[in-house]
Design a protein around this motif. Structure first.
Motif, short mmCIF file in Angstrom:
data_model
loop_
_atom_site.label_atom_id
_atom_site.label_comp_id
_atom_site.label_asym_id
_atom_site.label_seq_id
_atom_site.Cartn_x
_atom_site.Cartn_y
_atom_site.Cartn_z
N ALA A 1 0.85 -1.30 0.06
CA ALA A 1 0.08 -0.10 0.04
C ALA A 1 0.81 1.15 -0.01
CB ALA A 1 -0.93 -0.06 1.14
N ILE A 2 2.14 1.15 0.41
CA ILE A 2 2.98 2.32 0.49
C ILE A 2 3.52 2.63 -0.91
CG2 ILE A 2 5.10 3.24 1.91
CD1 ILE A 2 4.44 1.30 3.92
N PRO A 3 3.70 3.75 -1.26
CA PRO A 3 4.23 4.14 -2.68
C PRO A 3 5.61 3.55 -2.62
CG PRO A 3 3.23 6.12 -1.87
CD PRO A 3 3.23 5.04 -0.63
N GLU B 1 -1.03 0.74 6.05
CA GLU B 1 -2.28 1.75 5.34
C GLU B 1 -2.31 2.82 6.11
OE1 GLU B 1 -2.78 -1.35 7.08
OE2 GLU B 1 -3.39 -2.61 5.46
N ALA C 1 0.48 4.84 4.17
CA ALA C 1 0.12 5.17 2.75
C ALA C 1 -0.89 6.33 2.72
CB ALA C 1 -0.44 3.97 2.25
N LYS D 1 -0.05 9.92 0.89
CA LYS D 1 -1.24 10.31 0.32
C LYS D 1 -1.69 11.53 0.47
CE LYS D 1 -5.89 9.40 -1.84
NZ LYS D 1 -7.07 8.41 -1.48
#
Length: 112
Positions: free
Chosen positions: A47-49, A102, A105, A109
């Motif tokens: 989920a992390i870039p 999550e 992330a 974002k």
């Protein structure tokens, strides 16, 4: 994704100077709670870039570096603990059951 081990105190200064996001996971190899938090984090870390640098610290072997991290990023030492660093500043720290890929992330974002 893959962890980059922190084994040298100079790496902390390098992380502080990096542009963008870096994450430090401080792990106690003697603690089952830490092992569980690490496992949960790794299950969801996609989920992390992908351009987020992920660093891993074995704080039993490198206690002095753990103390340096706390001082450099102005956070209270805990274990297990994650620190999300953006452009040299800690924008998120979490420990124990609050460690969440999550959430990392979401912070990335929101702050990008």
């Amino acid at each position: 994704m893959q962890w980059k081990d922190i084994t040298n105190p100079t790496q902390i200064g390098e992380i502080k100077q990096q542009p963008g996001y870096s994450l430090i996971f401080k792990h106690s190899t003697r603690c089952s709670v830490s092992a569980m938090a690490k496992r949960r984090f790794e299950l969801d870390w996609e989920a992390i870039p992908a351009d987020t640098s992920l660093y891993f610290l074995d704080l039993i072997s490198y206690r002095n570096i753990s103390s340096q991290i706390a001082e450099t990023f102005q956070v209270h030492h805990e274990s297990p603990q994650i620190l999300l660093i953006k452009d040299g500043d800690c924008v998120l720290d979490a420990s124990h059951s609050d460690i969440s890929a999550e959430e990392v992330a979401e912070v990335v974002k929101t702050n990008s």
